[in-house]
Design a protein around this motif. Structure first.
Motif, PDB file in Angstrom:
ATOM      1  N   THR A  90       0.850  -1.186   0.000  1.00 23.43           N
ATOM      2  CA  THR A  90       0.000   0.000   0.000  1.00 23.43           C
ATOM      3  C   THR A  90       0.884   1.234   0.000  1.00 23.43           C
ATOM      4  OG1 THR A  90      -1.881   1.064   1.116  1.00 23.43           O
ATOM      5  CG2 THR A  90      -0.186   0.140   2.525  1.00 23.43           C
ATOM      6  N   PRO A  91       0.476   2.299  -0.675  1.00 26.72           N
ATOM      7  CA  PRO A  91       1.335   3.491  -0.755  1.00 26.72           C
ATOM      8  C   PRO A  91       1.275   4.335   0.511  1.00 26.72           C
ATOM      9  CG  PRO A  91      -0.668   3.827  -2.021  1.00 26.72           C
ATOM     10  CD  PRO A  91      -0.704   2.406  -1.546  1.00 26.72           C
ATOM     11  N   VAL A  92       2.386   4.981   0.824  1.00 24.96           N
ATOM     12  CA  VAL A  92       2.468   5.996   1.882  1.00 24.96           C
ATOM     13  C   VAL A  92       3.308   7.144   1.331  1.00 24.96           C
ATOM     14  CG1 VAL A  92       2.205   4.418   3.834  1.00 24.96           C
ATOM     15  CG2 VAL A  92       4.473   4.845   2.906  1.00 24.96           C
ATOM     16  N   VAL A  93       3.253   8.285   2.013  1.00 24.16           N
ATOM     17  CA  VAL A  93       3.965   9.475   1.545  1.00 24.16           C
ATOM     18  C   VAL A  93       5.269   9.626   2.325  1.00 24.16           C
ATOM     19  CG1 VAL A  93       3.863  11.972   1.252  1.00 24.16           C
ATOM     20  CG2 VAL A  93       1.813  10.586   0.892  1.00 24.16           C
ATOM     21  N   LEU A  94       6.350   9.879   1.596  1.00 27.38           N
ATOM     22  CA  LEU A  94       7.675  10.069   2.193  1.00 27.38           C
ATOM     23  C   LEU A  94       8.127  11.502   1.935  1.00 27.38           C
ATOM     24  CD1 LEU A  94      10.347   9.014   3.458  1.00 27.38           C
ATOM     25  CD2 LEU A  94      11.038   8.338   1.141  1.00 27.38           C
ATOM     26  N   LEU A  95       8.547  12.184   2.993  1.00 29.56           N
ATOM     27  CA  LEU A  95       9.043  13.553   2.855  1.00 29.56           C
ATOM     28  C   LEU A  95      10.432  13.539   2.212  1.00 29.56           C
ATOM     29  CD1 LEU A  95       8.503  16.555   3.518  1.00 29.56           C
ATOM     30  CD2 LEU A  95       9.674  16.163   5.697  1.00 29.56           C
ATOM     31  N   ASP A  96      10.590  14.405   1.212  1.00 26.43           N
ATOM     32  CA  ASP A  96      11.884  14.542   0.534  1.00 26.43           C
ATOM     33  C   ASP A  96      12.387  15.976   0.740  1.00 26.43           C
ATOM     34  OD1 ASP A  96      14.095  14.451  -1.024  1.00 26.43           O
ATOM     35  OD2 ASP A  96      13.077  13.947  -2.898  1.00 26.43           O
ATOM     36  N   PRO A  97      13.063  16.228   1.881  1.00 29.55           N
ATOM     37  CA  PRO A  97      13.450  17.618   2.201  1.00 29.55           C
ATOM     38  C   PRO A  97      14.343  18.238   1.148  1.00 29.55           C
ATOM     39  CG  PRO A  97      13.757  16.155   4.091  1.00 29.55           C
ATOM     40  CD  PRO A  97      13.509  15.288   2.900  1.00 29.55           C
ATOM     41  N   GLY A  98      15.244  17.454   0.537  1.00 27.87           N
ATOM     42  CA  GLY A  98      16.158  18.018  -0.443  1.00 27.87           C
ATOM     43  C   GLY A  98      15.442  18.578  -1.652  1.00 27.87           C
ATOM     44  N   ALA A 121       6.140   6.407  -1.317  1.00 30.31           N
ATOM     45  CA  ALA A 121       6.827   5.213  -0.830  1.00 30.31           C
ATOM     46  C   ALA A 121       5.769   4.113  -0.653  1.00 30.31           C
ATOM     47  CB  ALA A 121       7.546   5.505   0.479  1.00 30.31           C
ATOM     48  N   TYR A 122       6.205   2.934  -0.197  1.00 26.71           N
ATOM     49  CA  TYR A 122       5.275   1.814  -0.062  1.00 26.71           C
ATOM     50  C   TYR A 122       5.566   1.032   1.210  1.00 26.71           C
ATOM     51  CZ  TYR A 122       3.361   2.428  -4.720  1.00 26.71           C
ATOM     52  OH  TYR A 122       2.713   2.947  -5.810  1.00 26.71           O
ATOM     53  N   LEU A 123       4.510   0.541   1.792  1.00 30.75           N
ATOM     54  CA  LEU A 123       4.609  -0.446   2.866  1.00 30.75           C
ATOM     55  C   LEU A 123       4.228  -1.800   2.288  1.00 30.75           C
ATOM     56  CD1 LEU A 123       3.115   1.050   6.160  1.00 30.75           C
ATOM     57  CD2 LEU A 123       5.423   0.188   5.811  1.00 30.75           C
ATOM     58  N   VAL A 164      -6.036   4.742   7.414  1.00 30.15           N
ATOM     59  CA  VAL A 164      -6.353   5.762   8.414  1.00 30.15           C
ATOM     60  C   VAL A 164      -5.075   6.429   8.905  1.00 30.15           C
ATOM     61  CG1 VAL A 164      -7.431   6.204  10.644  1.00 30.15           C
ATOM     62  CG2 VAL A 164      -8.421   4.514   9.099  1.00 30.15           C
ATOM     63  N   GLY A 165      -4.056   5.629   9.164  1.00 30.81           N
ATOM     64  CA  GLY A 165      -2.814   6.181   9.699  1.00 30.81           C
ATOM     65  C   GLY A 165      -2.163   7.182   8.775  1.00 30.81           C
ATOM     66  N   ARG A 166      -2.115   6.852   7.467  1.00 26.63           N
ATOM     67  CA  ARG A 166      -1.408   7.750   6.557  1.00 26.63           C
ATOM     68  C   ARG A 166      -2.141   9.072   6.391  1.00 26.63           C
ATOM     69  NH1 ARG A 166      -2.374   3.671   1.639  1.00 26.63           N
ATOM     70  NH2 ARG A 166      -4.537   4.141   1.142  1.00 26.63           N
TER      71      ARG A 166
END
Length: 530
Positions: free
Chosen positions: A275-283, A290-292, A465-467
């Motif tokens: 399942t997809p999740v969002v990953l912060l890319d500060p650069g 991203a994925y779990l 729900v968590g994401r």
């Protein structure tokens, strides 16, 4: 013959009788007029009641119509076809409210549709849990003497009612006191060793650490919301502090997840999904997808392990599974295909196939969708009947009942495929089923194989729900820690453990627990400390 003339007395008597008769008739007329007036008043009152009842009936009819329309809309939101349903994350966030509204509307409808004189149905109350502590509040009369005669009152029993109550999270400070003793002869000092903690010289006790982790990863409360909740109890904890605690606890729990993974890879059958999740890319100043990946085994003691990955590449599944050579239950995602050329046996998911035909049926896109659903329903009916049987009996029943049902379904697919329009939705569903057929029918020849991939789909459902609440994972390391903690919580739940009790006990024992006995702390093998 001579007739005597009436005397004066006779005339007076007749006059009196006439006057009396006239008075009687006057009284009778007055009484009749009073009765007519009373009747007119009663008729007026009844006309008003009839008008009121008509207005009430019109209101009830209009209200029933409105409630039925609202109830139909609510039911479509809860149970309607996928194109009309709420977003899965929204559905989980609001389904409790939807269910409350549906029950309230149904109750009001029953009341409106019932006859006015019909007795109302009393709600059935469940007893309050026996394990909860009881706080008694006694209500004595203002005086123990009789208000009539002044004598002393005699006890004759008591009435008891119970109410369920609660109080917010209660904080307290746990003081560890280490008395020191000196031996004057030896000039030595003796004291108990300091208690080891997951966070050395840290201020959070295991119970608070477990509370923060459960709040974030089980109850989906971001740390800033937990900070606000703690403030209402008079405890100021900076969000950065809560983040430090979460990170340190996640690192400490990592060895448990590594041991869980080793146990999982020893199993014969593993379910997999992602399942997809969002990953912060500060650069880059933005977020990335991203994925779990979720891996689950339900034979013996259930295990679920989440793996945080920066992409959906099949290389992640290859890395995680390593030398695993058993059966992998998956959908048709191409990322798993390379694994099946390296010794892993693919097992198909009938729930995924059913979903294809159900969408056609719900959209009324094909008359052939309903027969397909009936064929698949027969397979699930057989599985429901053989649930709980020993493997040899389960295999025999699958061979006797499910094998003919699958053969009949395959013949039906071949017949319909000859006449279906190319590139139609039905043609695509039939072609997908035929392509997946070897993996779909593999479960019939092995009692240990499942009919679908639903166990792992249930494991990843709370992630939706968590994401929504976390918004994003701050870094790859943060995503890996979240995956580890969610693995422990999901597996604890699967094995019937209360997640808070499990984490509190493990965080208490972990600092001094021998590494060679780490298996004792795994959620699927855990027993509370005596």
């Amino acid at each position: 013959m001579r007739v005597d003339a009436p005397t004066n007395d006779d005339l007076q008597r007749q006059l009196r009788e006439a006057l009396a008769a006239l008075a009687e008739r006057t009284a009778l007329v007055a009484e009749c007029e009073a009765q007519i007036a009373a009747r007119d008043a009663l008729l007026t009152q009844r006309d008003a009641q009839v008008s009121e009842m008509a207005a009430l009936g019109a209101y009830r009819a209009a209200r029933i119509k409105v409630l039925e329309a609202q109830l139909a809309a609510m039911n479509r939101a809860m149970y309607g076809r996928r194109s009309e349903q709420l977003d899965p994350a929204q559905r989980q966030l609001f389904e409790e409210s939807l269910e409350e509204d549906i029950v309230a509307m149904q109750t009001e409808l029953e009341t409106l549709k019932a006859e006015p004189s019909a007795p109302r149905r009393q709600p059935r109350r469940l007893p309050l849990p026996e394990h909860l502590p009881r706080v008694e509040v006694r209500h004595e009369p203002a005086s123990c003497t009789c208000a009539q005669c002044g004598n002393a009152l005699t006890p004759m029993g008591e009435d008891v009612t119970e109410q369920l109550d609660c109080k917010p999270a209660e904080f307290f400070v746990r003081r560890h006191i280490y008395p020191k003793y000196a031996c004057r002869a030896c000039e030595t000092v003796t004291a108990a060793p300091s208690q080891a903690n997951v966070i050395e010289r840290g201020r959070p006790a295991p119970g608070l650490l477990a509370h923060v982790l459960i709040g974030k990863y089980a109850d989906h409360l971001p740390l800033y919301r937990q900070q606000q909740i703690y403030q209402r109890s008079g405890v100021e904890l900076a969000r950065s502090t809560l983040g430090d605690w979460t990170g340190a606890a996640g690192v400490a729990l990592m060895p448990l997840v590594s041991a869980m993974k080793a146990d999982l890879l020893q199993r014969r059958v593993i379910h997999a999904d992602e399942t997809p999740v969002v990953l912060l890319d500060p650069g880059a100043g933005k977020t990335a997808r991203a994925y779990l990946f979720a891996y689950c085994a339900t034979d013996e003691l259930p295990i679920t392990v989440f793996d945080f990955c920066t992409s959906r590449s099949g290389e992640h599944a290859k890395r995680f599974l390593g030398a695993f050579g058993g059966h992998l239950v998956v959908d048709d995602y191409s990322g798993y295909k390379a694994l099946f050329a390296q010794g892993i046996t693919e097992v198909g998911c009938w729930a995924h196939i059913r979903r294809l035909f159900f969408e056609l049926h719900a959209a009324k896109a094909s008359a052939h969708a309903e027969p397909a659903l009936r064929h698949i329903a027969e397979l699930y009916r057989i599985e429901a009947e053989i649930k709980g049987l020993d493997p040899p009996d389960r295999l025999a029943r699958r061979q006797r009942d499910a094998r003919p049902a699958l053969d009949a379904f395959q013949r039906w697919i071949d017949d319909v495929s000859r006449s279906v329009a190319p590139n139609s939705g039905l043609a695509k569903a039939l072609a997908h089923t035929r392509k997946r057929w070897p993996a779909l029918v593999r479960y019939v020849d092995d009692a240990s194989l499942p009919i679908d991939n639903n166990p792992v789909e249930r494991s990843i459902r709370p992630i939706a729900v968590g994401r929504k609440n976390w918004l994003f994972a701050g870094s790859k390391a943060a995503g890996e820690r979240a995956a580890a903690i969610m693995s422990l919580i999901a597996t604890a739940r699967q094995n019937g453990h209360e997640p808070y009790a499990y984490l509190k006990d493990v965080l208490t024992r972990l600092p001094t627990h021998p590494d060679r006995r780490i298996v004792e702390l795994l959620p699927h093998r855990w027993r509370p400390a005596s």
